[in-house]
Design a protein around this motif. Structure first.
Motif, mmCIF file in Angstrom:
data_model
loop_
_atom_site.group_PDB
_atom_site.id
_atom_site.type_symbol
_atom_site.label_atom_id
_atom_site.label_comp_id
_atom_site.label_asym_id
_atom_site.label_seq_id
_atom_site.Cartn_x
_atom_site.Cartn_y
_atom_site.Cartn_z
ATOM 1 N N ALA A 1 0.792 -1.156 0.149
ATOM 2 C CA ALA A 1 -0.170 0.121 -0.108
ATOM 3 C C ALA A 1 0.805 1.281 0.083
ATOM 4 C CB ALA A 1 -0.903 0.039 1.285
ATOM 5 N N GLY A 2 2.341 1.075 -0.132
ATOM 6 C CA GLY A 2 2.967 2.320 -0.109
ATOM 7 C C GLY A 2 3.327 2.994 1.356
ATOM 8 N N ILE A 3 2.962 2.118 2.371
ATOM 9 C CA ILE A 3 3.365 2.637 3.589
ATOM 10 C C ILE A 3 4.856 2.702 3.850
ATOM 11 C CG2 ILE A 3 3.065 2.416 6.133
ATOM 12 C CD1 ILE A 3 0.236 1.148 5.375
ATOM 13 N N GLY A 4 5.671 2.016 3.520
ATOM 14 C CA GLY A 4 6.915 1.774 3.885
ATOM 15 C C GLY A 4 7.628 3.038 3.094
ATOM 16 N N ARG A 5 7.152 3.368 1.917
ATOM 17 C CA ARG A 5 7.763 4.446 1.250
ATOM 18 C C ARG A 5 7.467 5.615 2.002
ATOM 19 N NH1 ARG A 5 8.950 3.669 -5.239
ATOM 20 N NH2 ARG A 5 9.801 1.595 -4.964
ATOM 21 N N ARG A 6 6.180 5.685 2.584
ATOM 22 C CA ARG A 6 5.640 7.108 3.254
ATOM 23 C C ARG A 6 6.597 7.243 4.341
ATOM 24 N NH1 ARG A 6 -0.599 6.565 3.367
ATOM 25 N NH2 ARG A 6 -0.431 8.441 4.709
ATOM 26 N N VAL A 7 6.721 6.100 5.322
ATOM 27 C CA VAL A 7 7.666 6.280 6.380
ATOM 28 C C VAL A 7 8.935 6.831 5.920
ATOM 29 C CG1 VAL A 7 8.907 4.765 8.253
ATOM 30 C CG2 VAL A 7 6.188 4.447 7.729
ATOM 31 N N LEU B 1 14.936 -6.990 -0.349
ATOM 32 C CA LEU B 1 14.994 -5.836 0.654
ATOM 33 C C LEU B 1 15.886 -4.779 -0.019
ATOM 34 C CD1 LEU B 1 13.791 -4.315 2.862
ATOM 35 C CD2 LEU B 1 15.479 -5.494 4.283
ATOM 36 N N VAL B 2 16.882 -5.196 -0.611
ATOM 37 C CA VAL B 2 17.745 -4.352 -1.205
ATOM 38 C C VAL B 2 17.137 -3.977 -2.411
ATOM 39 C CG1 VAL B 2 19.953 -4.596 -2.567
ATOM 40 C CG2 VAL B 2 19.869 -5.702 -0.298
ATOM 41 N N ALA B 3 16.200 -4.713 -3.168
ATOM 42 C CA ALA B 3 15.643 -4.233 -4.333
ATOM 43 C C ALA B 3 14.385 -3.306 -4.025
ATOM 44 C CB ALA B 3 14.998 -5.306 -5.005
ATOM 45 N N TYR B 4 13.945 -3.434 -2.835
ATOM 46 C CA TYR B 4 12.873 -2.567 -2.374
ATOM 47 C C TYR B 4 13.522 -1.282 -2.117
ATOM 48 C CZ TYR B 4 9.517 -0.341 0.541
ATOM 49 O OH TYR B 4 8.583 0.718 1.261
ATOM 50 N N TYR B 5 14.611 -1.140 -1.304
ATOM 51 C CA TYR B 5 15.264 -0.042 -1.126
ATOM 52 C C TYR B 5 15.728 0.884 -2.340
ATOM 53 C CZ TYR B 5 14.922 -0.860 3.854
ATOM 54 O OH TYR B 5 14.352 -0.878 5.252
ATOM 55 N N ARG B 6 16.278 0.042 -3.100
ATOM 56 C CA ARG B 6 16.787 0.674 -4.540
ATOM 57 C C ARG B 6 15.571 1.338 -5.083
ATOM 58 N NH1 ARG B 6 21.883 -1.066 -7.413
ATOM 59 N NH2 ARG B 6 22.975 -2.101 -5.999
ATOM 60 N N GLU B 7 14.510 0.719 -5.377
ATOM 61 C CA GLU B 7 13.230 1.107 -5.828
ATOM 62 C C GLU B 7 12.677 2.382 -5.331
ATOM 63 O OE1 GLU B 7 10.556 -2.125 -6.106
ATOM 64 O OE2 GLU B 7 11.854 -3.257 -7.560
#
Length: 116
Positions: free
Chosen positions: A60-66, A93-99
């Protein structure tokens, strides 16, 4: 575990994100991290650790909002950058942070684990 958590809560490092009055995510925000960043620790960054989003809210994009909130907090305290680290072996997780706009600046070894 409570013994790990208590002093970090008391130090004001642990933050909870709420949506509609419900806890949906947490993160730890630090103003120094020499243990991981070593000589690269120049006092010009804030550090995100322990980012977690409730599984039923994943996607839901919550991690990016944090992360955006943490960046705003960092700028508000004069930090030039926001840094984080994770296990190098956790490719998702590495990919998530890169994105999310983060790049790998190096590796570190902490307690026998490789971090990026």
């Amino acid at each position: 575990d409570a013994e790990w958590l208590r002093p970090r809560v008391a130090a004001g490092e642990i933050w909870i994100a709420e949506l509609d009055g419900n806890a949906v995510a947490t993160a730890r925000l630090l103003w120094a991290d020499a243990a991981v960043w070593g000589k690269r620790e120049a006092g010009d960054a804030a550090y995100v650790h322990t980012l977690a989003v409730r599984r039923d809210r994943a996607g839901a994009g919550i991690g990016r909002r944090v992360l955006a909130w943490a960046a705003t907090m960092a700028r508000g305290r004069g930090a030039e950058r926001l840094r984080l680290d994770c296990l190098a072996a956790n490719r998702a997780l590495v990919a998530y942070y890169r994105e999310a706009g983060f790049g790998v600046v190096g590796t570190a070894r902490l307690a026998g684990d490789d971090l990026v």
